[in-house]
Design a protein around this motif. Structure first.
Motif, short mmCIF file in Angstrom:
data_model
loop_
_atom_site.label_atom_id
_atom_site.label_comp_id
_atom_site.label_asym_id
_atom_site.label_seq_id
_atom_site.Cartn_x
_atom_site.Cartn_y
_atom_site.Cartn_z
N ARG A 116 -10.76 -5.88 -1.70
CA ARG A 116 -9.50 -5.07 -1.21
C ARG A 116 -9.89 -3.65 -1.67
NH1 ARG A 116 -5.46 -9.41 -3.81
NH2 ARG A 116 -5.27 -10.59 -1.88
N ASN A 117 -10.26 -3.22 -2.53
CA ASN A 117 -10.81 -1.87 -2.75
C ASN A 117 -11.95 -1.21 -2.06
OD1 ASN A 117 -8.84 -1.78 -4.84
ND2 ASN A 117 -10.24 -2.05 -6.61
N THR A 118 -12.87 -2.25 -1.80
CA THR A 118 -13.99 -1.69 -0.90
C THR A 118 -13.43 -1.47 0.51
OG1 THR A 118 -15.57 -3.11 -2.13
CG2 THR A 118 -16.02 -2.60 0.07
N GLY A 119 -12.61 -2.60 0.81
CA GLY A 119 -12.06 -2.30 2.34
C GLY A 119 -11.43 -1.02 2.39
N ALA A 120 -10.38 -0.63 1.44
CA ALA A 120 -9.62 0.58 1.44
C ALA A 120 -10.49 2.00 1.46
CB ALA A 120 -8.79 0.68 0.33
N GLU A 121 -11.76 1.60 0.77
CA GLU A 121 -12.57 3.03 0.96
C GLU A 121 -13.21 3.32 2.44
OE1 GLU A 121 -15.60 2.38 -1.96
OE2 GLU A 121 -14.33 2.19 -3.87
N ILE A 122 -13.43 2.04 3.00
CA ILE A 122 -14.09 2.02 4.33
C ILE A 122 -12.97 2.39 5.42
CG2 ILE A 122 -14.99 0.69 6.25
CD1 ILE A 122 -16.41 -1.03 3.94
N ALA A 123 -11.74 2.11 5.06
CA ALA A 123 -10.74 2.20 6.06
C ALA A 123 -10.54 3.73 6.74
CB ALA A 123 -9.31 2.08 5.41
N LYS A 124 -10.32 3.80 7.92
CA LYS A 124 -10.33 5.02 8.50
C LYS A 124 -8.80 5.51 8.81
CE LYS A 124 -14.18 4.04 11.60
NZ LYS A 124 -14.56 3.91 13.12
N HIS A 125 -7.88 4.58 8.84
CA HIS A 125 -6.37 4.95 9.00
C HIS A 125 -5.74 5.15 7.63
CE1 HIS A 125 -7.37 4.51 13.09
NE2 HIS A 125 -7.32 3.21 12.99
N GLU A 126 -4.61 5.72 7.68
CA GLU A 126 -3.68 5.92 6.29
C GLU A 126 -2.81 4.54 6.12
OE1 GLU A 126 -1.84 7.45 3.04
OE2 GLU A 126 -3.47 8.41 4.24
N ARG A 127 -2.58 4.18 7.06
CA ARG A 127 -1.62 2.70 7.14
C ARG A 127 -2.70 1.66 6.70
NH1 ARG A 127 2.86 1.15 4.65
NH2 ARG A 127 3.64 2.91 5.72
N LEU A 128 -2.38 0.79 5.59
CA LEU A 128 -3.23 -0.36 5.19
C LEU A 128 -2.39 -1.70 5.17
CD1 LEU A 128 -4.99 1.23 2.32
CD2 LEU A 128 -5.84 1.43 4.36
N LEU A 129 -3.19 -2.52 5.75
CA LEU A 129 -2.71 -4.01 5.68
C LEU A 129 -3.72 -4.96 5.15
CD1 LEU A 129 -0.91 -6.35 6.10
CD2 LEU A 129 -1.59 -6.62 8.43
N PHE A 130 -3.55 -5.37 3.74
CA PHE A 130 -4.48 -6.27 3.23
C PHE A 130 -4.28 -7.56 3.58
CE2 PHE A 130 -4.30 -2.59 0.32
CZ PHE A 130 -5.56 -2.40 0.29
N LEU A 131 -4.94 -8.65 3.92
CA LEU A 131 -4.84 -10.01 4.43
C LEU A 131 -5.93 -10.95 3.57
CD1 LEU A 131 -4.18 -9.62 8.10
CD2 LEU A 131 -2.70 -9.93 6.40
N ASP A 132 -5.66 -12.18 3.48
CA ASP A 132 -6.41 -13.08 2.98
C ASP A 132 -6.84 -13.75 4.32
OD1 ASP A 132 -6.22 -12.55 0.34
OD2 ASP A 132 -5.59 -14.43 -0.14
N ALA A 133 -8.14 -14.51 4.51
CA ALA A 133 -8.80 -15.06 5.62
C ALA A 133 -7.74 -16.40 6.08
CB ALA A 133 -10.32 -15.43 5.37
N ASP A 134 -6.86 -16.90 5.05
CA ASP A 134 -6.56 -18.24 5.58
C ASP A 134 -4.92 -18.01 6.00
OD1 ASP A 134 -5.52 -17.40 3.25
OD2 ASP A 134 -5.74 -19.38 2.18
#
Length: 243
Positions: free
Chosen positions: A73-91
């Motif tokens: 999740r932290n890695t994804g947040a670092e890559i993210a381009k937008h201010e608003r984030l949504l964390f999801l599990d794959a299932d």
């Protein structure tokens, strides 16, 4: 409406990641990027995800060498381009208006960090009752000791960075810890949107066993703080496919 970065963590989810990505391709609100952060899967999770590059033009698949829920999740947040984030599990599964409805709620309530409810449609009566009880707990605790389901959780880059992201030393209730720390600065609430939560976790762990595990974990957190010394061992990926 606000663009959003959707971060999906995966580990050996080749049978499920496609369903979620298909749900995202059908969202009524399409101003988003999708970042799949894979914990070095042994199966074809990344290949299946990349197969959606045409349906989801703003799709990135990032494969980590290490494994970890919070790390992903932290890695994804670092890559993210937008201010608003949504964390999801794959299932998880999302209805077509999920993102649009969620963003409306977040903006109207001026929330930086928020949780969503679990949808028990098409499940047995027993599971539905359990989900109702669990959702009631999420709502009640949001006012004084926030608990959350990291499988579907909203944040912003500002909030994420200021609290230092997810604590990688915590293996159980790291999502609840995230919500609790965020709530010390911003108002945390559950918003009236729901996602479908794969029941395999309940089926394989056992409904009462899993419920009791999380109940004990949060009671312990309330009185003694977060668990950083493996006080209650819990593995990131021990669920097997039933189909």
């Amino acid at each position: 409406m606000t663009p959003i970065s959707i971060i999906i963590i995966t580990l050996n989810e080749e049978k499920r990641i496609g369903r979620l990505l298909d749900d995202l391709s059908k969202q009524s609100h399409q101003q988003f990027e999708v970042i799949v952060v894979d914990s070095n899967s042994d199966d074809n999770t990344c290949e299946v995800a990349r197969g959606f590059e045409q349906a989801l033009p703003s799709l990135t698949v990032h494969k980590m060498e290490q494994r970890g829920t919070s790390l992903g999740r932290n890695t994804g947040a670092e890559i993210a381009k937008h201010e608003r984030l949504l964390f999801l599990d794959a299932d998880v599964r999302l209805p077509p208006t999920f993102i649009a409805n969620a963003l409306h709620q977040l903006e109207s309530k001026k929330l930086e960090v928020a949780g969503a409810y679990m949808n028990a449609d098409n499940l047995s009566v027993g599971y539905r009752l359990g989900y109702i009880a669990f959702n009631a707990g999420l709502f009640a605790t949001s006012f004084f000791f926030p608990t959350a389901v990291g499988a579907c959780m909203f944040s912003t880059k500002r909030a994420h960075n200021e609290i230092g992201g997810f604590d990688t030393d915590i293996t159980l209730c790291e999502d609840c810890d995230y919500a609790k720390r965020a709530a010390q600065t911003w108002r945390y609430r559950m918003i009236p949107v729901s996602f479908w939560f794969d029941p395999r976790r309940l089926e394989q762990d056992g409904f009462f066993k899993m419920g009791w595990t999380y109940f004990k974990a949060n009671v312990r957190r309330f009185f003694f703080g977060e668990m950083r010394k493996n006080e209650m061992e819990y593995k990131f990926d021990h669920y097997k496919d039933a189909n």
